[in-house]
Design an enzyme around this catalytic site. Structure first.
Site, mmCIF file in Angstrom:
data_model
loop_
_atom_site.group_PDB
_atom_site.id
_atom_site.type_symbol
_atom_site.label_atom_id
_atom_site.label_comp_id
_atom_site.label_asym_id
_atom_site.label_seq_id
_atom_site.Cartn_x
_atom_site.Cartn_y
_atom_site.Cartn_z
ATOM 1 N N SER A 158 0.826 -1.204 0.000
ATOM 2 C CA SER A 158 0.000 0.000 0.000
ATOM 3 C C SER A 158 0.862 1.257 0.000
ATOM 4 O O SER A 158 0.634 2.188 -0.779
ATOM 5 C CB SER A 158 -0.925 -0.027 1.223
ATOM 6 N N HIS A 186 15.042 3.892 10.494
ATOM 7 C CA HIS A 186 15.361 5.292 10.697
ATOM 8 C C HIS A 186 14.744 6.201 9.647
ATOM 9 O O HIS A 186 14.095 7.175 9.996
ATOM 10 C CB HIS A 186 16.850 5.571 10.913
ATOM 11 N N GLU A 226 12.125 5.601 8.245
ATOM 12 C CA GLU A 226 10.708 5.549 8.610
ATOM 13 C C GLU A 226 10.329 6.666 9.588
ATOM 14 O O GLU A 226 9.279 7.283 9.457
ATOM 15 C CB GLU A 226 10.368 4.179 9.209
ATOM 16 N N TYR A 280 11.559 9.517 9.696
ATOM 17 C CA TYR A 280 11.441 10.751 8.922
ATOM 18 C C TYR A 280 10.214 10.727 8.032
ATOM 19 O O TYR A 280 9.633 11.768 7.731
ATOM 20 C CB TYR A 280 12.726 11.022 8.136
ATOM 21 N N HIS A 291 22.495 4.082 15.213
ATOM 22 C CA HIS A 291 22.403 4.741 16.520
ATOM 23 C C HIS A 291 21.275 4.150 17.361
ATOM 24 O O HIS A 291 21.155 4.451 18.533
ATOM 25 C CB HIS A 291 22.268 6.269 16.377
ATOM 26 N N ARG A 301 12.347 0.057 29.732
ATOM 27 C CA ARG A 301 11.085 0.061 28.988
ATOM 28 C C ARG A 301 10.618 -1.369 28.758
ATOM 29 O O ARG A 301 11.351 -2.315 28.976
ATOM 30 C CB ARG A 301 11.259 0.809 27.664
#
Lengths: 518, 292
Positions: A162, A246, A248, A250, A295, A443
């Site tokens: 998609s 990464h 992604e 942006y 990173h 986390r």
């Protein structure tokens, strides 16, 4: 074709449509639905973390919730919202009759609901939904994965198809359907940001498809890509995933840059400061996004030279980003500002996104990241760029263009209520997480040490406030559609652009002959 | 200034048929993958086969529609550019798909496998002291779980033949392309048919090679990272050659029916772009998977 052609009636209008406005609306509604689904999962997460100890859900279900929350918010809420905005606004902004490939546009959209049915169906399967986090690291997603992982992989494939078709359509539209006279450097900034985003999508969605295919093969076909016993490497998964991952991030922020660059000038009654530098900054950010992926994995055990390269490359991104932030501030400087809801969200975007950017800079420092990695500091960081970044920009865009979409004005005072409670709730939720992370709370764990109790309680209260406030947003949209006061062609005093030259609501077909660009 | 209208099609049933079929195909496929160790249900088969048929029906119907519209002269020069941009960027996304797989091959060969050897990385000696880095990797760190291949494919036999076949096919396709530009229909058909034959021959030898790998060499998907990368790269390439050959066969049929003219033959061009793309990928494969 015909200017006065009215839309067909009934459900099939939406199923069979080739109209960019219909498809844009469907994307936006899908996004809103997924925003509430993903938000509901966030509420479960915050309820479990309200106090120390395990009380509401069992740890495996908690892991499923964090995984699905991430996937649904990124692929279901934020990305479709931006694609919906692109569908609605790009043809209007560049004076095109529709998207370049209207039928494919319909397919791009209609794959998505099925992809999310596929993804959500895993929640009801034996063994539950994926529970390895949205990043799906091997071997959690191979050797130790629940049975439903195959469905997750195929859902990702569908979303990828998609996105790729959507990106192709946007590129073809922007490159080929601009009104005569609109050169690239005269394009609205939103079109520029989407052009760059579409290239990012084209470059990295196939990478995601490839890496999840390798997961599939490791699970079912006996390959050993991510198994060192066969000569493979689990870290390879992380490299390839973040090579997608990464860019992604942006992909989900660049369109909001475009939105903010549209709204700030409108409500400052000044043209955008530094248009050309904005375009070059976008290009630089997009390029740099391909060479910083590791990173995300400083602690995985990379050679020193790798750590250094990825640290400095990441820090370099703050230069073009800084250019954008300063340009936005300079746009507002000595403007005659008014503070309607789109402007409020945009100003909050500039301030809070900058905070998210700064915590990103902290995380980019490799030695410091050894302390922050996989703590709530990271959670605070990426929520500060996603929520006041992407989500606030989507809110701002919605308020800004609602009059054009519906022909009605939204309730400004209610929108201000929505803004302030969202603003307060969001900061209450995510600001304390910085402290939790610095103090060492990990986390993706449903329970925590007693010392973290106070900040978690505050974050949960903030989360519930944020969540409840979004019901106001839903109410506000429905109210605007049903009983809003009719809006004029150009309801915002300082707004510029071709979209404000057509009536409100925008007719079903616009710019069947292209407008003249001066 | 005159303006040629841009054709915006009316409502279309094909996308939704495509979406439902894709969903059914993948859902059925996932069920089969989930159940193949125990018992594959009828439902799973019906879903996947039904989905596949639906997808084929959709593609046929959709393209048929587009061809009819093109013959009605609905497409302007601007529309033609949209199709071109669409195809170019689709191929770009396909290139990125293969870039991923080539990258993992380099990573495996230059980083992952050497680091499993204790001479490069002493820590690895704690787990697999016997393991020695090598490429092609015939002995895996864990040979019980992943029995290594006895031998790998000799690049100078079938793979070399396949290289010659594909390079020649690109050449014949280019001759056909030149012929169509000069409206030499029969010449185009002959050279295009020849290209299809080369494609089919390639696929035949590729299948031969796979059978040989599985039966004689013990080179399988399960034979560790060499087999994994080998079948990943050649497999996806082979899949693309299959698609490319099917596309060329359809284009050949349309050529025979007289769909194309010297001026208007974008379907032919798009197919040839795609074919050259799979050809270039093969050159990379031949070098980095087989020879080096």
């Amino acid at each position: 074709m015909s200017e006065h052609h009215n839309p067909p009636k009934g459900l099939m209008r939406w199923v069979l449509t080739t109209n960019h406005k219909d498809i844009g609306s469907m994307y936006l509604w899908l996004s809103l639905i997924m925003f509430f689904v993903g938000g509901f999962m966030a509420m479960i997460i915050r309820a479990e973390l309200f106090e120390p100890g395990l009380q509401i859900v069992d740890p495996n279900f908690y892991n499923q919730m964090i995984t699905m929350h991430g996937l649904i918010m990124i692929f279901g809420a934020v990305m479709p919202a931006f694609t919906g905005l692109a569908n609605w606004m790009l043809p209007l902004m560049i004076g095109a009759p529709d998207m370049a490939l209207p039928r494919m546009n319909n397919w791009s959209f209609w794959i998505l609901p099925f992809a999310f049915i596929m993804l959500s169906s895993t929640l009801f399967m034996e063994g539950g939904s994926p529970n390895f986090g949205w990043t799906a690291y091997a071997p959690l997603s191979t050797t130790y994965a629940p049975n439903s992982t195959t469905f997750f992989i195929f859902a990702i494939h569908m979303m990828g198809i998609s996105s790729i078709m959507g990106a192709i359509n946007i590129i073809a539209t922007i490159l080929n359907l601009r009104a005569p006279g609109m050169t690239l450097m005269k394009m609205p900034m939103f079109a520029w940001t989407w052009l760059i985003t579409a290239y990012l999508l084209l470059a990295v969605m196939p990478v995601l498809a490839g890496v999840v295919t390798m997961l599939l093969m490791d699970i079912h076909f006996g390959t050993s890509f991510f198994n060192a016993g066969g000569g493979g490497d689990p870290v390879l998964y992380q490299h390839v995933f973040w090579f997608f991952g990464h860019p992604e991030v942006y992909i989900v922020i660049l369109p909001s840059f475009g939105i903010i660059s549209t709204i700030l000038p409108a409500f400052s009654r000044k043209p955008l400061f530094g248009y050309t530098s904005m375009v070059y900054a976008l290009g630089s950010i997009a390029f740099l996004s391909f060479i910083v992926w590791a990173h995300h994995m400083f602690t995985v055990g990379m050679p020193l030279v790798g750590e250094l390269f990825f640290m400095y490359a990441t820090m370099v991104i703050s230069v073009p980003t800084g250019v954008k932030i300063f340009n936005w501030v300079a746009t507002m400087f000595r403007g005659s500002l008014t503070f309607e809801a789109p402007m409020l969200f945009s100003i909050a975007f500039v301030v809070l996104f900058t905070i998210g950017g700064f915590s990103g800079l902290m995380l980019a420092i490799a030695p410091a990241d050894f302390q922050y990695h996989d703590t709530y500091f990271v959670v605070a960081h990426f929520h500060y760029v996603f929520v006041p970044g992407s989500v606030f920009a989507i809110f701002a865009a919605t308020y800004y263009w609602l009059p054009k979409w519906t022909g009605n004005m939204y309730d400004e005072s209610l929108a201000k209520v929505h803004f302030w409670f969202t603003f307060i709730g969001m900061n209450l939720t995510f600001f304390p997480m910085h402290f939790l992370g610095l103090a060492g709370m990990p986390r993706r764990i449903p329970d925590y040490n007693l010392q973290f109790a106070d900040f978690n309680l505050i974050a949960s209260v903030g989360g519930f406030l944020f969540g409840a406030t979004q019901l106001v947003f839903l109410f506000l949209i429905i109210k605007c559609i049903k009983t809003g006061k009719p809006a004029s062609e150009s309801p915002w005093e300082g707004a510029e652009g071709l979209e404000w030259t057509v009536p409100s609501p925008a007719p079903y077909h616009t710019f069947s002959t292209p407008p003249d660009i001066k | 200034m005159t303006y040629e209208p841009y054709y915006v099609p009316a409502q279309s049933p094909w996308p939704i048929i495509g979406s439902i079929s894709l969903f059914t195909l993948l859902f059925g496929g996932a069920l089969i993958l989930q159940q193949y160790t125990t018992h594959i249900s009828m439902f799973a088969y019906i879903c996947s086969i039904g989905g596949l048929l639906g997808l084929i029906f959709m593609l046929a119907g959709w393209f048929n529609h587009v061809i009819i519209e093109a013959h009605q002269g609905l497409y302007s020069a601007q529309m033609d550019r949209s199709f071109r941009w669409g195809m170019i960027w689709f191929i770009f996304s396909e290139i990125m798909f293969f870039v991923t797989f080539f990258s993992i091959l380099y990573y495996i060969r230059m980083h992952a496998v050497p680091n499993l050897d204790q001479n490069t990385n002493p820590v690895s000696g704690l787990l697999w002291p016997e393991f020695k880095q090598n490429w092609p990797l015939l002995q895996n760190p864990n040979n019980q779980l992943f029995p290594g291949p006895r031998e790998v494919i000799n690049p100078w036999q079938l793979p070399l033949l396949n290289t010659i076949l594909l390079v020649t096919s690109s050449l014949t396709l280019t001759i056909a392309h030149h012929a169509i530009r000069f409206n030499q229909r029969i010449k185009t058909i002959i050279w295009l048919a020849l290209t299809v034959c080369f494609g089919l021959a390639f696929l035949f030898f590729q299948a031969e090679e796979y059978i040989h790998a599985y039966q004689a060499l013990g080179l399988t998907l399960n034979s560790g990272i060499y087999g994994s990368t080998f079948f990943l790269l050649t497999g996806f390439h082979g899949f693309h050659v299959t698609l490319g050959t099917l596309i060329l066969i359809i284009i050949l049929a349309r050529m025979i029916k007289g769909h194309f003219s010297a001026e208007q033959h974008f379907g032919f061009e798009a197919a040839s772009w795609y074919w050259h793309f799979v050809d270039v990928v093969w050159i990379g494969l031949f070098l980095f998977v087989y020879v080096l």
